[in-house]
Design a protein around this motif. Structure first.
Motif: not given
Length: 68
Positions: A11-33
């Motif tokens: 998992w990697h946290k988005s560089t666009y996540s704000g300081s207001d706890n509006g954070c998202v993470e992206r992960g590349q799954l083993r299936s390629g999804r």
């Protein structure tokens, strides 16, 4: 989808996540999804995208054409 597929996602946290706890993470799954989840509520699950859907999602974000 099994929970162990999420465990190896790198998992990697988005560089666009704000300081207001509006954070998202992206992960590349083993299936390629790709998976996207809320950083502060990881137990809630994730949205999972196949390669074509992920590309369409990223393109819509980049082009500011995402509608909901």
């Amino acid at each position: 989808m099994t929970s162990d597929e999420f465990d190896g996602a790198g998992w990697h946290k988005s560089t666009y996540s704000g300081s207001d706890n509006g954070c998202v993470e992206r992960g590349q799954l083993r299936s390629g999804r790709q998976a996207v989840r809320d950083t502060k509520d990881r137990e809630r699950g994730a949205a999972v995208f196949g390669p074509a859907s992920w590309q369409a999602f990223v393109d819509a974000l980049r082009d500011e054409t995402l509608t909901g």
